[in-house]
Design an enzyme around this catalytic site. Sequence first.
Site, PDB file in Angstrom:
ATOM      1  N   HIS A  24      -9.471   2.610   0.291  1.00  0.00           N
ATOM      2  CA  HIS A  24      -9.479   1.530   1.282  1.00  0.00           C
ATOM      3  C   HIS A  24     -10.585   1.694   2.327  1.00  0.00           C
ATOM      4  CE1 HIS A  24      -7.770  -1.798   3.524  1.00  0.00           C
ATOM      5  NE2 HIS A  24      -6.767  -1.899   2.661  1.00  0.00           N
ATOM      6  N   HIS A  50       0.797  -1.233   0.000  1.00  0.00           N
ATOM      7  CA  HIS A  50       0.000   0.000   0.000  1.00  0.00           C
ATOM      8  C   HIS A  50       0.832   1.287   0.000  1.00  0.00           C
ATOM      9  CE1 HIS A  50      -3.494  -2.408   0.236  1.00  0.00           C
ATOM     10  NE2 HIS A  50      -3.692  -2.449   1.532  1.00  0.00           N
ATOM     11  N   GLU A 101     -11.463  -3.261  -2.898  1.00  0.00           N
ATOM     12  CA  GLU A 101     -10.459  -2.324  -3.398  1.00  0.00           C
ATOM     13  C   GLU A 101     -10.216  -2.612  -4.868  1.00  0.00           C
ATOM     14  OE1 GLU A 101      -7.037  -3.076  -0.672  1.00  0.00           O
ATOM     15  OE2 GLU A 101      -8.621  -4.066   0.425  1.00  0.00           O
TER      16      GLU A 101
END
Length: 350
Positions: free
Chosen positions: A177, A103, A315
């Site tokens: 997210h 991420h 996502e």
Amino acid sequence: MGLKTGTVTEKFAMKEFVLTNDNGIRMRISEYGGIVREIHVPDRQGVSEDIVLGFDSIEAYEHNPAYFGALIGRFGNRIAKGKFELDGVTSELATNDGSNHLHGGLKGFDRVLWDGESISGEDFQGIVLRYRSEDGDEGYPGALDISVTYRLTNGNQWIIDYLASSDRPTILNPTQHSYFNLSGKADSSILDHQIQINASHYTPVDANLIPTGKIAPLDGTPLDFRTPESIGARIDAQHTQLERGNGYDHNFVIKRDATEELASAAEVFEPNSGRLLEVITTSPGVQFYTGNFLDGSLEGKSGVAYGPRSGFCLETQLFPDSPNQVNFPSARLNPGEKFKSTTIYRFSAR
Ligand code: BGC
């Protein structure tokens, strides 16, 4: 109702934005991390409740290991060993998930201050969030200029548009997210939510949640959600992939016709409230994550200790580790090109 902005706290000198629509949906967004802090959506009786996980204070988001509500990048999901090669040059990224990159690294898009600007149109209220990620940021090559537009429409759609360019060849895979609990009660689990995912294939992972490189059929697995099924029905089934993910934490390959740009990725229905969430996207993949790593140690809104499976994420993304997998969609962005992708979360109740 109009757009409201204001400074949150002294320390966090930033703006927050409230978007509303004609049907009683209200979203609250922060310039910090582009975080969506609240989404209030009416149930089938018209009762509005907040359907996303998060914290009561903005300061709490400084420690947000679960990435509640945040924008993610430059690369959403994992890159094995934090390494990839572009034109014969190896880039080494920050590693923050064991030996892997997750991420965007130690200070990804979720932890930076975006520059927000209100926008509105006949049918929507919105904001544009802009950020420049400098050359070498978290190890990524090239200076990247990115804007993310959130619009809340009177058609009950939250539309996210990503637009970016770089001054050198680089990679990019941004996502959002948010964790949803459509019951509006995050002290209850999401196991009775019913989900349908528009995918016949997925990308299985190894023990470190890195794709094996296979694009495998879902037939006969407890990950096949072509027919709507409750999230909890098979989550503890004996299956290597569910054991590795500690539940669902997998990238599904979205089915789309050759001519279809925006395709349906998934639909989730919560039977008690009647709330329905549809996810539509231009992205090739969607990570279905059932909050398996939430362990009650994060105290969320109203003092609720978020336990495992108290929220789910959908996502939209390229496939995980795609810079190291030749048969996955490319994450490459060249100078002079524009990166564009769109995801829509649509809310209703029935
Ligand atoms: C990933 C999980 C990860 C989580 C972090 C999800 O997007 O799929 O593996 O643990 O983010 O909160």
